[in-house]
Each structure stands twice: as C-alpha cells, then as structure tokens.
Design an enzyme around this catalytic site. Structure first.
Site, PDB file in Angstrom:
ATOM      1  N   GLU A 150      34.226  81.888  40.017  1.00  0.00           N
ATOM      2  CA  GLU A 150      34.924  83.020  40.705  1.00  0.00           C
ATOM      3  C   GLU A 150      33.734  83.990  41.143  1.00  0.00           C
ATOM      4  O   GLU A 150      32.747  84.115  40.692  1.00  0.00           O
ATOM      5  CB  GLU A 150      35.576  83.664  39.638  1.00  0.00           C
ATOM      6  CG  GLU A 150      36.454  85.068  39.942  1.00  0.00           C
ATOM      7  CD  GLU A 150      37.207  85.768  38.908  1.00  0.00           C
ATOM      8  OE1 GLU A 150      38.146  86.342  39.018  1.00  0.00           O
ATOM      9  OE2 GLU A 150      36.618  85.534  37.799  1.00  0.00           O
ATOM     10  N   LYS A 171      44.980  84.495  42.571  1.00  0.00           N
ATOM     11  CA  LYS A 171      45.184  84.740  40.993  1.00  0.00           C
ATOM     12  C   LYS A 171      46.056  85.751  40.849  1.00  0.00           C
ATOM     13  O   LYS A 171      46.433  86.810  41.335  1.00  0.00           O
ATOM     14  CB  LYS A 171      43.741  85.594  40.919  1.00  0.00           C
ATOM     15  CG  LYS A 171      43.476  85.884  39.349  1.00  0.00           C
ATOM     16  CD  LYS A 171      42.270  86.410  38.963  1.00  0.00           C
ATOM     17  CE  LYS A 171      41.628  86.830  37.445  1.00  0.00           C
ATOM     18  NZ  LYS A 171      40.366  87.517  37.319  1.00  0.00           N
ATOM     19  N   CYS A 218      39.813  82.299  36.096  1.00  0.00           N
ATOM     20  CA  CYS A 218      39.371  82.985  34.903  1.00  0.00           C
ATOM     21  C   CYS A 218      40.363  83.527  33.952  1.00  0.00           C
ATOM     22  O   CYS A 218      40.641  82.774  33.201  1.00  0.00           O
ATOM     23  CB  CYS A 218      38.706  84.429  35.581  1.00  0.00           C
ATOM     24  SG  CYS A 218      37.667  85.153  34.626  1.00  0.00           S
TER      25      CYS A 218
END
Length: 272
Positions: free
Chosen positions: A43, A113, A156
């Site tokens: 990321e 995300k 993440c």
C-alpha cells in the site's frame, strides 16, 4: 496448475514519487531474478507523505501508477499487484486503489479499499483515513491468473474484517493478497497473527507486501512482509529492511491442507 514463486515486496516509501518508483522497480527486478511470477507491492508504494500533497499529486499519480504497473509487468514478465495508490474521487477526496496486472500488461482486477483506518492509538497517534479517502463500494474481486491461481484482493485495514476474506474464499481464491502500510504500534502485536488467521480460516495462501520504517513526521510502519501457507506457517519474512519475502505457492499442498482440515465444507451459513 503447478507450483510457482510469489514475492511480497517491502519498501520505505517517501513523499518523493520518483524515488519511490525507482525503489519499487529495484525490488521488482530482484523478485523476477529470483524467479517470482506473482509479485506484490505494498500500500502507498508510490507516495507516503502529507495528505494535502497526496491530494495535489493524485490526478497525475493515478495515471502514472497504472502505467508503471503495466510497464513493470511487461518488462519483468510477472503478474504484478500495485497494492494501493491514490485516485481522484471528487473534491478533496481520493480512492485507495489496487490494481493487478498480468505479464502481458493487461489489467486483470481492480479494487478500491472499503475499510478505512480511523483510529486513535494509545501511542498518541491519530489516523483519519476517511478525512481524505472515499471508501470503495464494491466487494473485492477474485481473478483467475492464467497459469498461476485464483487471486483475491484486499488492502491493509481490511485484514481485521474476516467476512471480507470469507467472501474471497467463497469466490474461489487460492491466494489472498494483503498489501499494507501497517503501523509499527499495532503491527508488533497484530500483523502476523491476523495474517495467519486469515490463511488458516480460509485454507488459502497469504501474500502480504508491506511498508517498513520511518516515513517522515511521526509515521512509522511495521515491515515484515510475509508469505504464509494455508496451514498458517510463515514461509518467508522480509524483516524490517526494504527487500522481499519469496516463497512457493503449491496448489497440491493447498488441496492437501483443505482435505486435512475441511472447515470450509463444514460451514452452516443458514444459521448466521
């Protein structure tokens, strides 16, 4: 499908995209030289710095990141994941997007995300990802990578939401890719155990590229890019310096684990 090597890359990205792209290519080349066919960047691989600067750079950076992934995948003949980069999403907002590109340069999958890191940590650091990032509104994809396996995408903070990975497993993912810029404070206690849990409960490989070290100001990331097998065994750990974790993805081993521990078959979704 036969066994192949996967690489989880580890970077210390900065506010300087030029330096970041150069560092990323160096690690991609090293991974390719070691024989990796599936390579993941973490990321924020192209930029880690002030939110205002990120918003300013986002229009040009989004296009450049996509071109970079295509160029690198073709140049080094790898399937390449760009683990998260900013894409403009209206006034003062970006998406946090990952893209998976095949070795011929074709875009295989894209994911924005959906879980944003809004947390007040005991070490005094406060994170408000939602202040400048718009969450995605589509489930992460699973894509068949020709000649390799079925890959499921995430980013993440998603790792704390097991229902997302159950969705990926249900869609047939063999490998769960979890690129991250995990904080040093939470990473020391949670990073590896969460990744192992996602591997074990879904009897899938996990490939987790990572950011590491200091990124200016008070931002410090945990490192330890990992490759984990479906039994939860850590196959490779990049430690705390920039580098890479490389390990085999073996479909025969995956099926053996699923036969020994057939928990996915024992689910009772009608009760939940």
């Amino acid at each position: 499908m036969t066994s192949f090597l996967a690489a989880a890359l580890q970077l210390t990205s900065t506010p300087d995209p030029e330096a970041n792209f150069a560092a990323a290519e160096e690690q991609i080349e090293l991974a390719a030289r070691r024989g990796a066919e599936l390579v993941g960047l973490p990321e924020n691989f192209a930029f880690m710095g002030d939110d205002g600067r990120r918003l300013e750079l986002a229009p040009a950076l989004a296009e450049r990141c996509s071109r970079f992934l295509v160029t690198m995948a073709r140049r080094y003949q790898v399937t390449l994941l760009g683990g998260g980069f900013p894409v403009p999403a209206g006034e003062r907002l970006t998406l946090n997007r990952s893209e998976l590109v095949g070795k011929d340069g074709q875009l295989l999958a894209r994911y924005d995300k959906i879980h944003l890191f809004d947390v007040d940590l005991p070490d005094g650091n406060t994170y408000r990802e939602s202040a400048t990032v718009q969450p995605g509104n589509e489930l992460p994809p699973v894509v068949e990578v020709p000649g390799l396996c079925r890959v499921g995408l995430s980013i993440c903070y998603d790792v704390r939401f097991p229902e997302l990975y159950r969705h990926l497993a249900g869609a047939g993912a063999d490998v769960l890719m979890i690129p991250a810029a995990f904080t040093a404070f939470t990473g020391k206690d949670h990073w590896q155990v969460l990744l192992q849990a996602r591997a074990i409960e879904n009897t899938a490989y996990v490939v987790a590229p990572a950011q590491t070290g200091n990124h200016g100001g008070r931002r410090q990331t945990h490192g330890h890019a990992l490759v984990i097998d479906p039994w939860g065994t850590v196959l490779a750990d990049a430690g705390v310096a920039p580098g890479l974790a490389v390990a085999p993805i073996d479909p025969v081993h995956r099926e053996r684990v699923r036969a020994q521990m057939p928990s996915l078959q024992h689910r009772r979704p009608a009760l939940f």
